[in-house]
Design a protein around this motif. Sequence first.
Motif, PDB file in Angstrom:
ATOM      1  N   ALA A  59     -65.454  92.367 -27.534  1.00  0.00           N
ATOM      2  CA  ALA A  59     -64.457  93.144 -26.786  1.00  0.00           C
ATOM      3  C   ALA A  59     -63.031  92.742 -27.139  1.00  0.00           C
ATOM      4  O   ALA A  59     -62.076  93.291 -26.586  1.00  0.00           O
ATOM      5  CB  ALA A  59     -64.687  92.987 -25.286  1.00  0.00           C
ATOM      6  N   GLY A  60     -62.866  91.780 -28.063  1.00  0.00           N
ATOM      7  CA  GLY A  60     -61.533  91.335 -28.455  1.00  0.00           C
ATOM      8  C   GLY A  60     -60.945  90.265 -27.564  1.00  0.00           C
ATOM      9  O   GLY A  60     -59.760  89.943 -27.672  1.00  0.00           O
ATOM     10  N   VAL A  61     -61.762  89.661 -26.677  1.00  0.00           N
ATOM     11  CA  VAL A  61     -61.269  88.646 -25.744  1.00  0.00           C
ATOM     12  C   VAL A  61     -61.381  87.264 -26.396  1.00  0.00           C
ATOM     13  O   VAL A  61     -62.475  86.871 -26.819  1.00  0.00           O
ATOM     14  CB  VAL A  61     -62.064  88.677 -24.430  1.00  0.00           C
ATOM     15  N   PRO A  62     -60.280  86.515 -26.481  1.00  0.00           N
ATOM     16  CA  PRO A  62     -60.320  85.211 -27.154  1.00  0.00           C
ATOM     17  C   PRO A  62     -60.766  84.085 -26.223  1.00  0.00           C
ATOM     18  O   PRO A  62     -60.565  84.127 -25.010  1.00  0.00           O
ATOM     19  CB  PRO A  62     -58.867  85.008 -27.587  1.00  0.00           C
ATOM     20  N   THR A  63     -61.354  83.067 -26.837  1.00  0.00           N
ATOM     21  CA  THR A  63     -61.665  81.807 -26.167  1.00  0.00           C
ATOM     22  C   THR A  63     -61.188  80.687 -27.079  1.00  0.00           C
ATOM     23  O   THR A  63     -61.482  80.692 -28.276  1.00  0.00           O
ATOM     24  CB  THR A  63     -63.171  81.658 -25.922  1.00  0.00           C
ATOM     25  N   GLY A  64     -60.445  79.742 -26.518  1.00  0.00           N
ATOM     26  CA  GLY A  64     -59.943  78.640 -27.322  1.00  0.00           C
ATOM     27  C   GLY A  64     -58.572  78.210 -26.855  1.00  0.00           C
ATOM     28  O   GLY A  64     -58.180  78.464 -25.711  1.00  0.00           O
ATOM     29  N   GLU A  65     -57.830  77.566 -27.749  1.00  0.00           N
ATOM     30  CA  GLU A  65     -56.528  77.016 -27.392  1.00  0.00           C
ATOM     31  C   GLU A  65     -55.451  77.430 -28.383  1.00  0.00           C
ATOM     32  O   GLU A  65     -55.708  77.571 -29.586  1.00  0.00           O
ATOM     33  CB  GLU A  65     -56.581  75.481 -27.326  1.00  0.00           C
ATOM     34  N   LEU A  66     -54.261  77.625 -27.839  1.00  0.00           N
ATOM     35  CA  LEU A  66     -53.079  77.954 -28.629  1.00  0.00           C
ATOM     36  C   LEU A  66     -52.001  76.935 -28.296  1.00  0.00           C
ATOM     37  O   LEU A  66     -51.668  76.738 -27.117  1.00  0.00           O
ATOM     38  CB  LEU A  66     -52.615  79.376 -28.316  1.00  0.00           C
ATOM     39  N   ASN A  67     -51.487  76.254 -29.300  1.00  0.00           N
ATOM     40  CA  ASN A  67     -50.433  75.253 -29.113  1.00  0.00           C
ATOM     41  C   ASN A  67     -49.087  75.873 -29.468  1.00  0.00           C
ATOM     42  O   ASN A  67     -48.931  76.457 -30.552  1.00  0.00           O
ATOM     43  CB  ASN A  67     -50.691  74.034 -29.999  1.00  0.00           C
TER      44      ASN A  67
END
Length: 330
Positions: A251-259
């Motif tokens: 569905a285009g939903v992200p999981t993770g981290e952005l610094n």
Amino acid sequence: MKRLLIVILVVAALWSGYWVVASSYIRSGIEKWFTARQAEDWQAEYSDFRVTGFPNRFDMLWDDLALADPKTGVALELPRFGFFALSYNPLHMIAVWPQTMRISTPLTSVLISSSDLRASLKLHPRRDLQLKGAQVEAEDLVIEGPATLSLGKLNLAMEQVGDRNTYRLGLLAQEVTPPDSLRGSIASGIALPETLQEARLDATVTFSKPWDLSAIDQARPQPRHIQLDLAKAQWGELGLQVSADLDVDDAGVPTGELNLQARNWQALLKLAMDSRALDPRLGQAVEAALKMLAGLSGNPGTLDVTVSFRDGRSYLGPVPVGPAPILQLR
């Protein structure tokens, strides 16, 4: 001498025959592709198409080319367009765009002009013309729409690495002139020059499928994993640097981290809201959370935070700040 002449004539005849057969195959394949798109209710038209370049090249040239996909609403109008390939290496192609062209979407329409806009494409020897690598170069690029953006130079590279669905992406934009409306929307007291000296990006993206001909006539490959090693831009007193490691679902939903590291982040946040990159309704919640985090560092004007995406939500530390962005290509 006579035998050498005969050999030369035979080779020339064979090469001429190859060029005629190959050019006929190219023309037929392209015309069939246009016919198939029209059967799917596309606008797929041109006033003239020809294959020239005998004997050393295949030059595919269109006049008044118009393409519009009814599913996505994306349309392209080019007064002239060309693909050029050496006849002994037809899988390495050069695409040359006209000085002006128009791209339209359901949201907006923009006029793109450039003194030199071209791309180098390397393809696999497959029927679906799978992309091995590409490089786009532009000079004096101007994008005119609801707001005008210009770039002195643009270099965008894409190379297949690892498995066939994974590509490394690199971007360098120099002498970037943002829209006047963005400069005017930022709080006073921030010194902003006319141009960003440069912006850079280095990322590796795994897509749902390789980039090939079906990306045009069926559906765009969608990102499934994004390893953003660096995205960086400096605009006067505003500075932004981002890295990320994200998985993206169907569905285009992200999981993770952005610094994220930002200097004069309040002005950048206002810029994001005014340009609708961030929903203004979330702006107050995001600003409150960022003020708290920036205050902890001892320098309220500088920000160094990690944004987490999980369960469809975005978090600054433990604080939820809104829904996660949707990462999909139309």
